[in-house]
Design a protein around this motif. Structure first.
Motif, PDB file in Angstrom:
ATOM      1  N   ASP A  83      -0.385 -15.437  19.512  1.00  0.00           N
ATOM      2  CA  ASP A  83      -1.057 -16.730  19.631  1.00  0.00           C
ATOM      3  C   ASP A  83      -1.186 -17.325  18.228  1.00  0.00           C
ATOM      4  N   ASP A  84      -0.862 -18.608  18.084  1.00  0.00           N
ATOM      5  CA  ASP A  84      -0.884 -19.246  16.763  1.00  0.00           C
ATOM      6  C   ASP A  84      -2.268 -19.290  16.124  1.00  0.00           C
ATOM      7  N   ARG A  85      -3.290 -19.000  16.895  1.00  0.00           N
ATOM      8  CA  ARG A  85      -4.640 -18.978  16.322  1.00  0.00           C
ATOM      9  C   ARG A  85      -4.906 -17.697  15.545  1.00  0.00           C
ATOM     10  N   HIS A  86      -4.037 -16.696  15.704  1.00  0.00           N
ATOM     11  CA  HIS A  86      -4.293 -15.389  15.110  1.00  0.00           C
ATOM     12  C   HIS A  86      -3.476 -15.179  13.836  1.00  0.00           C
ATOM     13  N   SER A  87      -4.110 -14.598  12.855  1.00  0.00           N
ATOM     14  CA  SER A  87      -3.476 -14.368  11.560  1.00  0.00           C
ATOM     15  C   SER A  87      -2.700 -13.051  11.556  1.00  0.00           C
ATOM     16  N   LEU A  88      -1.960 -12.839  10.486  1.00  0.00           N
ATOM     17  CA  LEU A  88      -1.213 -11.594  10.310  1.00  0.00           C
ATOM     18  C   LEU A  88      -2.159 -10.397  10.236  1.00  0.00           C
ATOM     19  N   LEU A  89      -3.292 -10.568   9.580  1.00  0.00           N
ATOM     20  CA  LEU A  89      -4.261  -9.475   9.483  1.00  0.00           C
ATOM     21  C   LEU A  89      -4.805  -9.101  10.861  1.00  0.00           C
ATOM     22  N   PHE A  90      -5.066 -10.113  11.686  1.00  0.00           N
ATOM     23  CA  PHE A  90      -5.524  -9.861  13.055  1.00  0.00           C
ATOM     24  C   PHE A  90      -4.462  -9.081  13.824  1.00  0.00           C
ATOM     25  N   ALA A  91      -3.193  -9.478  13.656  1.00  0.00           N
ATOM     26  CA  ALA A  91      -2.100  -8.815  14.371  1.00  0.00           C
ATOM     27  C   ALA A  91      -2.010  -7.340  14.001  1.00  0.00           C
ATOM     28  N   PHE A  92      -2.094  -7.035  12.710  1.00  0.00           N
ATOM     29  CA  PHE A  92      -2.007  -5.638  12.285  1.00  0.00           C
ATOM     30  C   PHE A  92      -3.198  -4.827  12.796  1.00  0.00           C
ATOM     31  N   LYS A  93      -4.366  -5.441  12.842  1.00  0.00           N
ATOM     32  CA  LYS A  93      -5.539  -4.738  13.368  1.00  0.00           C
ATOM     33  C   LYS A  93      -5.338  -4.388  14.839  1.00  0.00           C
ATOM     34  N   GLU A  94      -4.849  -5.353  15.629  1.00  0.00           N
ATOM     35  CA  GLU A  94      -4.631  -5.122  17.055  1.00  0.00           C
ATOM     36  C   GLU A  94      -3.513  -4.106  17.295  1.00  0.00           C
ATOM     37  N   LEU A  95      -2.463  -4.170  16.486  1.00  0.00           N
ATOM     38  CA  LEU A  95      -1.375  -3.200  16.622  1.00  0.00           C
ATOM     39  C   LEU A  95      -1.847  -1.794  16.255  1.00  0.00           C
ATOM     40  N   PHE A  96      -2.691  -1.702  15.241  1.00  0.00           N
ATOM     41  CA  PHE A  96      -3.250  -0.404  14.853  1.00  0.00           C
ATOM     42  C   PHE A  96      -4.030   0.201  16.020  1.00  0.00           C
ATOM     43  N   LEU A  97      -4.879  -0.601  16.652  1.00  0.00           N
ATOM     44  CA  LEU A  97      -5.668  -0.113  17.782  1.00  0.00           C
ATOM     45  C   LEU A  97      -4.768   0.289  18.950  1.00  0.00           C
ATOM     46  N   TYR A 148      10.823  -7.357   8.350  1.00  0.00           N
ATOM     47  CA  TYR A 148       9.874  -7.065   7.280  1.00  0.00           C
ATOM     48  C   TYR A 148       8.538  -6.602   7.856  1.00  0.00           C
ATOM     49  N   MET A 149       8.117  -7.237   8.932  1.00  0.00           N
ATOM     50  CA  MET A 149       6.872  -6.845   9.576  1.00  0.00           C
ATOM     51  C   MET A 149       6.974  -5.436  10.144  1.00  0.00           C
ATOM     52  N   TYR A 150       8.122  -5.118  10.738  1.00  0.00           N
ATOM     53  CA  TYR A 150       8.244  -3.833  11.418  1.00  0.00           C
ATOM     54  C   TYR A 150       8.387  -2.653  10.457  1.00  0.00           C
ATOM     55  N   ILE A 151       8.708  -2.919   9.214  1.00  0.00           N
ATOM     56  CA  ILE A 151       8.646  -1.847   8.214  1.00  0.00           C
ATOM     57  C   ILE A 151       7.197  -1.384   8.075  1.00  0.00           C
ATOM     58  N   GLY A 152       6.284  -2.357   7.978  1.00  0.00           N
ATOM     59  CA  GLY A 152       4.860  -2.035   7.893  1.00  0.00           C
ATOM     60  C   GLY A 152       4.353  -1.356   9.151  1.00  0.00           C
ATOM     61  N   ILE A 153       4.817  -1.827  10.312  1.00  0.00           N
ATOM     62  CA  ILE A 153       4.388  -1.232  11.578  1.00  0.00           C
ATOM     63  C   ILE A 153       4.868   0.211  11.685  1.00  0.00           C
ATOM     64  N   GLN A 154       6.101   0.465  11.243  1.00  0.00           N
ATOM     65  CA  GLN A 154       6.636   1.821  11.317  1.00  0.00           C
ATOM     66  C   GLN A 154       5.844   2.774  10.423  1.00  0.00           C
ATOM     67  N   LEU A 155       5.480   2.305   9.231  1.00  0.00           N
ATOM     68  CA  LEU A 155       4.669   3.129   8.333  1.00  0.00           C
ATOM     69  C   LEU A 155       3.301   3.411   8.952  1.00  0.00           C
ATOM     70  N   MET A 156       2.711   2.383   9.557  1.00  0.00           N
ATOM     71  CA  MET A 156       1.416   2.545  10.210  1.00  0.00           C
ATOM     72  C   MET A 156       1.519   3.524  11.377  1.00  0.00           C
ATOM     73  N   SER A 157       2.576   3.391  12.175  1.00  0.00           N
ATOM     74  CA  SER A 157       2.776   4.267  13.321  1.00  0.00           C
ATOM     75  C   SER A 157       2.951   5.719  12.883  1.00  0.00           C
ATOM     76  N   THR A 158       3.709   5.916  11.811  1.00  0.00           N
ATOM     77  CA  THR A 158       3.924   7.274  11.301  1.00  0.00           C
ATOM     78  C   THR A 158       2.615   7.905  10.843  1.00  0.00           C
ATOM     79  N   ALA A 159       1.804   7.117  10.139  1.00  0.00           N
ATOM     80  CA  ALA A 159       0.512   7.624   9.668  1.00  0.00           C
ATOM     81  C   ALA A 159      -0.392   7.988  10.848  1.00  0.00           C
ATOM     82  N   LEU A 160      -0.396   7.156  11.891  1.00  0.00           N
ATOM     83  CA  LEU A 160      -1.212   7.437  13.074  1.00  0.00           C
ATOM     84  C   LEU A 160      -0.739   8.706  13.778  1.00  0.00           C
TER      85      LEU A 160
END
Length: 379
Positions: free
Chosen positions: A321-335, A48-60
């Protein structure tokens, strides 16, 4: 007194640092998060997460005037840019002259069994048990085995459903993932992610076996089934007060704990990594997974053994890292993917590179079939 070690609660008179040294000491600094599901997102089914990542990657990709498949141009010298569909052996061959890399030997699937065994014996002339056997293509530790004897070796050589790699075993206590990034128009690269990997352990009580210790531990609530499916010696009963490592794979999917150590990135670390990567002047983007002797070795690069290199689709794994949220993860993956596509665009223009989507798709389908066979036959 209650201590935390690798996410486990236990009562002990000794400090976990006494029991397991540096790894335990560093783990105690950042106990695992509880409660908020936003901090347990990586235990959810990753598709489910990687569907979002694939869409983000395509847009980039489109924003850079590229197609998603052209991300492989980020590493022109690596097969398929170092994607998971590429041969690990061929990737590592680019760096074989560097002492930091573990010895490895490819064992082709289409080779006759007698010849496979002869090739394995040749590898063991310069390497001793234990060794590691792993698929030559793949991710998250699928199909990885620790080989302790000739019987173990014969077992994997008999059943291996794909090309396999034999690799020297390293018993250094620390494990890290270091993400390196260098732009083609800049003289030096930087470390953009530093993550410590801590394998899942159970704490023996002298009564319960490994499987029972995993099942009763609340910290394995979200990955219990995956962990047990890849663990070995489940019937073994650890002695009272003894730590037992459940699996050898450094994968969060199977229960390893990832700790964000970006605060430990420094010029000394970046210096030896730049020197290491200079052997391949067309490598720009990827994560080195490595075993490390101690903290000083990480800084100097002298007591480091690199397990593998993941190329242009690899992740900055400090996001787990368990200290990081899903929003943080998507931000870092975007970068991270923004960097990859920027490098790919520069390389494509500079080297007139081409990336065949049809060829990539065929290779990916072949890889998925291979992955299913490995999971079914080896586990």
């Amino acid at each position: 007194m209650i201590y935390f070690f690798a996410g486990f609660r236990f009562v002990a008179k000794q400090s976990p640092s006494d029991l397991y040294g540096e790894t335990a000491r560093m783990t105690l600094q950042t106990p695992r998060m509880k409660g908020n599901p936003m901090f347990r997102w990586h235990y959810i089914n990753s598709k489910y997460m990687y569907i979002g990542i694939q869409l983000m990657s395509t847009a980039l990709a489109l924003s850079k005037g590229l197609t998603p498949s052209q991300i492989i141009c980020a590493n022109p010298s690596l097969p398929y840019g170092g994607l998971s569909i590429a041969s690990k052996t061929k990737i590592l061959e680019r760096f074989n002259t560097r002492k930091q890399f573990l010895h490895q030997q490819l064992i082709p699937r289409d080779m006759h069994l007698v010849d496979r065994k002869a090739l394995a014996r040749s590898f063991l002339e310069t390497n001793t048990y234990p060794i590691i056997a792993k698929p030559d293509r793949g991710v998250v530790g699928i199909g990885v085995r620790k080989i302790d004897s000739e019987n173990d070796l014969n077992d994997i050589l008999n059943i291996m459903p794909s090309d396999y790699m034999l690799q020297q075993y390293c018993d250094y206590p620390l494990e890290y993932g270091i993400f390196f990034c260098k732009f083609p128009d800049e003289p030096r690269g930087t470390v953009v992610s530093l993550t410590q990997k801590i394998a899942p352990f159970v704490f023996g009580d002298g009564r319960h076996n490994v499987q029972q210790l995993v099942q009763i531990n609340p910290d394995f609530k979200y990955n219990k089934d995956a962990l047990l499916s890849h663990a070995r010696n489940l019937d073994y009963i650890p002695k009272k007060g003894a730590w037992y490592q459940v699996i050898i794979q450094g994968s969060h999917t199977y229960g390893s704990i990832f700790k964000d150590r970006n605060d430990q990135i420094n010029k000394q670390l970046e210096s030896w990594l730049n020197e290491l990567c200079a052997v391949d002047d067309e490598f720009y983007f990827g994560r080195f997974d490595m075993k490390v002797k101690d903290q000083e070795a990480l800084k100097s690069g002298s007591g480091v053994k690199i397990i593998e290199l993941n190329g242009c689709w690899s992740e900055p794994i400090h996001i787990y890292d368990d200290r990081h949220s899903l929003l943080f993860a998507f931000k870092e993956l975007f970068l991270s993917y923004a960097r990859a596509y920027h490098i790919a665009k520069l390389n494509k223009r500079r080297l007139q590179l081409k990336a065949s989507f049809k060829e990539l798709l065929a290779a990916y389908r072949d890889y998925l079939q291979e992955k299913e066979q490995i999971m079914r036959v080896v586990g």
